[in-house]
Design a protein around this motif. Structure first.
Motif, mmCIF file in Angstrom:
data_model
loop_
_atom_site.group_PDB
_atom_site.id
_atom_site.type_symbol
_atom_site.label_atom_id
_atom_site.label_comp_id
_atom_site.label_asym_id
_atom_site.label_seq_id
_atom_site.Cartn_x
_atom_site.Cartn_y
_atom_site.Cartn_z
ATOM 1 N N UNK A 31 0.851 -1.186 0.000
ATOM 2 C CA UNK A 31 0.000 0.000 0.000
ATOM 3 C C UNK A 31 0.889 1.240 0.000
ATOM 4 N N UNK A 32 0.362 2.325 -0.585
ATOM 5 C CA UNK A 32 1.078 3.597 -0.603
ATOM 6 C C UNK A 32 0.121 4.715 -0.277
ATOM 7 N N UNK A 33 0.681 5.877 0.110
ATOM 8 C CA UNK A 33 -0.152 7.035 0.384
ATOM 9 C C UNK A 33 -0.437 7.788 -0.909
ATOM 10 N N UNK A 34 -1.084 8.951 -0.785
ATOM 11 C CA UNK A 34 -1.457 9.723 -1.981
ATOM 12 C C UNK A 34 -0.236 10.212 -2.739
ATOM 13 N N UNK A 35 0.905 10.405 -2.044
ATOM 14 C CA UNK A 35 2.101 10.884 -2.728
ATOM 15 C C UNK A 35 2.839 9.750 -3.441
ATOM 16 N N UNK A 36 2.345 8.499 -3.295
ATOM 17 C CA UNK A 36 2.976 7.376 -3.966
ATOM 18 C C UNK A 36 4.036 6.681 -3.133
#
Length: 711
Positions: free
Chosen positions: A107-112
């Motif tokens: 999984x990653x956040x919105x910034x990648x």
């Protein structure tokens, strides 16, 4: 020696004739049978490969659907939503052990930035530029990414992504999975394919992702320059074909695309191709052995036939053969009167000669009929050519790829071209850019749907004609229930467009009610006397404020006031005669009778008052202007005034002038009514007490009332 050579030379042609009549058909039969057997074997092999392709593609779709469900479940885990990297990674590692056909989960956040992974990642990786991450966030749903060699795992894999939303439904990041494509090689081994059969998964650039047998090729190797990949590109990755495999052996291949990367707002793009091939030698081994055996038998039979032909040849046969040969050559040279001259008999050659003579006679009769039919056809063709050339609308035909094959003179004239050579033989994309490229999508739509497209209107700048407006109708040319080409009919609607534009301009200048009463074919100067209620409305203070504004701002401000007054008049179905600078002249009860025309005029005046008050709310105080309105009822002559070249529909009379004079005495925001108006609606309105005003052109003062409102 010379005698033997002469005998051999004479018999050779006759023996060849016997071989052609008796032996060659047998050879053709053997070859034809071999070709049919090869075709049958090809279809069988391709059918088997197609089933394997469908099985493999279907399995991949199941994996994709499984990934969709898995990511949907992972996206709702609390540790993912809260971006708890440690808990999330441990949980994903358990999932990876549970589903070994995945190469990675994370999984990653919105910034990648990856905050959770089933694998131990020792370097920083950002997913912001990955297609599956972009697609998942932009579409808000499941996205399929690249088929590639994994940067971390070194395995061929396909990536999937799905968005993670917080409790308010806002995207928080993505969960992703990498499907290990080595299951393809495993499936090929379990299928126990014939030796030499190869299975290859390629990306769009020709790089090998998976190859079976794996010992032949290494994942990551590029085969972009091989015949196999070039054939895949030529067939757009679909269907069956024959080419060399990666080992250089001529093989039968079946290719199918596998769903690849998608991004938000883009069409589905097939990024990888699955190719399964079988060497020809393997597929045709049994057929080749049978063909060799048949050829050997045929050779022995042919030698026996030649020996028998030589032994039983005699003068009678040779003479008959010579007669047939001479007649055949004469017929071949175009002499339809050629005959063998042999009498009918019981031998096969006599029957053949008789059949030849009958055939030549029928050919001679048919040639006469054909000559007459050709003359009639030529005459009909000339008639059709003349008819096609005389059609007023432009007509063009093309093949299914847009290559123009025919056009008439009207098409050349409408498009402003020199002659047919500017169209015929060229592709539609080359036609007067951008006109041709604008038509191509419609052509492909007709080709795909088999439905005509009617009324396509396009504009084009022509060097000799300026801007022209063209209307196209496109339909398919059918033959044997299939579309064989495209027919395009074009009309020049430039003049019609100009007339429509003039009509729209006239609508903006003349009251709709007046426009409906006008008959362009029966316009006559003159008018008729009618009772109308006349209104003049004027903007006060506009002249003084014009010194403070430039021309553009001044016109914009004036239009706002005039629009407010005009809308109030049209709501009550009044007729606007004209705009007089900063004033409006209108009347009611004409050209359409209105029994309550006086009351309509009063309601319209009150609506003007309210509209200007509303307009003031949106204007700066320095631009808030007042108004004055005068209303009078009486008789006037209404009709067309002017000349045949320039006419105006208006009202003329003393009562019209009276309404104007009353308006000129109206003070700030005053609505003045004449006594005649007040007399008709006195019980429906509230007014201030009457006053008398002296107006220009009247000896006696006029009694007027200031309108307050409706009762």
């Amino acid at each position: 020696m010379i005698r033997l050579e002469r005998i051999f030379g004479g018999l050779r042609s006759r023996l060849l004739l016997l071989v052609a009549l008796a032996v060659i058909p047998a050879f053709i039969l053997i070859v034809t049978a071999n070709i049919d057997a090869r075709r049958t074997a090809t279809r069988t092999v391709q059918a088997d490969l197609q089933r394997l392709i469908r099985l493999t593609v279907g399995q991949q779709q199941q994996f994709i659907e499984g990934a969709r469900q898995l990511l949907a479940a992972l996206a709702h885990l609390p540790s993912v939503r809260e971006q708890d990297g440690a808990a999330c990674s441990a949980l994903f590692a358990d999932f990876l052990r549970l589903y070994p056909f995945y190469a990675n989960l994370g999984a990653s956040n919105l910034e990648g930035d990856i905050f959770c992974s089933a694998l131990r990642i020792t370097r920083r990786i950002n997913l912001a530029d990955r297609a599956y991450a972009i697609g998942a966030l932009s579409s808000g749903g499941f996205a399929i990414g690249e088929y590639q060699i994994g940067r971390i795992t070194g395995k061929a894999a396909v990536n999937f992504g799905a968005p993670v939303f917080d409790a308010q439904g806002k995207p928080q990041g993505i969960v992703y999975a990498a499907l290990d494509l080595s299951w393809l090689e495993k499936q090929a081994r379990e299928a126990e394919l014939d030796p030499g059969t190869s299975l290859t998964l390629l990306d769009r650039n020709g790089k090998i992702l998976v190859h079976y047998p794996s010992a032949q090729q290494v994942a990551g190797t590029s085969i972009a320059d091989t015949p196999l990949f070039k054939e895949i590109q030529a067939t757009r990755g679909r269907g069956a074909f024959e080419t060399h495999n990666l080992a250089g052996a001529k093989s039968l291949f079946v290719v199918a695309p596998i769903q690849g990367e998608t991004t938000a707002g883009a069409d589905e793009n097939y990024a990888v191709y699955l190719a399964i091939g079988v060497p020809r030698d393997l597929a045709f081994a049994d057929i080749n052995r049978e063909f060799s055996r048949n050829l050997l038998i045929f050779g022995l039979v042919a030698l026996v036939a030649l020996a028998l032909a030589w032994a039983f040849a005699n003068v009678l046969i040779l003479r008959s053969v010579d007669a047939l040969r001479s007649a055949t050559k004469a017929l071949e040279a175009g002499n339809l009167q050629a005959r063998t001259g042999l009498k009918p008999g019981k031998s096969e050659l006599a029957d053949l000669a008789h059949s030849f003579d009958a055939m030549a006679e029928r050919l001679q009769d048919r040639e006469l009929k054909l000559s007459r039919s050709l003359a009639e056809t030529t005459e009909l063709k000339n008639l059709l050519d003349n008819l096609f050339a005389s059609i007023v609308s432009g007509v063009m035909t093309s093949d299914l790829d847009g290559n123009i094959s025919m056009c008439n003179r009207a098409a050349v004239r409408i498009l402003g071209l020199r002659d047919n050579s500017d169209l015929v033989g060229k592709n539609l994309a080359e036609l007067l850019p951008p006109l041709g490229t604008s038509l191509l999508p419609y052509l492909f739509k007709v080709r795909k749907s088999d439905q005509p497209v009617i009324g396509i209107e396009l504009s084009q700048l022509l060097p000799q004609r300026g801007t022209v407006h063209l209307r196209f109708n496109i339909s398919g040319l059918r033959a044997a229930d299939e579309i064989q080409g495209i027919a395009m009919v074009l009309d020049d609607v430039t003049e019609k467009k100009r007339m429509e534009a003039q009509h729209l301009l006239l609508q903006s200048m003349v009251s709709p009610a007046i426009l409906e009463q006008l008959d362009p074919e029966h316009l006559q100067l003159g008018g008729q006397r009618s009772e109308i209620t006349v209104m003049f409305a004027d903007i006060h203070g506009f002249t003084s404020i014009s010194e403070q504004l430039n021309a553009e701002d001044l016109v914009s401000l004036l239009n706002q006031y005039l629009a407010a007054m005009a809308n109030a008049i049209l709501i009550e179905e009044g007729t606007i005669d004209k705009f007089l600078g900063d004033a409006v002249m209108a009347w009611f009860n004409a050209p359409v009778p209105q029994p309550d025309h006086v009351l309509r005029a009063i309601r319209s005046a009150l609506a003007i008052r309210q509209a200007i008050r509303s307009l003031h709310d949106s204007l700066s105080p320095i631009f808030r202007l007042s108004f004055g309105i005068g209303i009078h009822v009486g008789e006037a002559v209404l009709g067309l005034v002017g000349t045949q070249d320039r006419v105006e529909y208006t009202a003329i009379g003393d009562d019209v002038n009276t309404a104007k004079r009353i308006q000129e005495h109206a003070g700030i925001d005053q609505i003045l009514l004449s006594a005649a108006v007040y007399a008709q609606v006195a019980d429906q309105i509230e007014v201030h007490p009457a006053i008398e005003i002296q107006v220009k052109g009247k000896h006696l003062p006029l009694r007027v009332y200031e309108l307050i409102g409706l009762k």
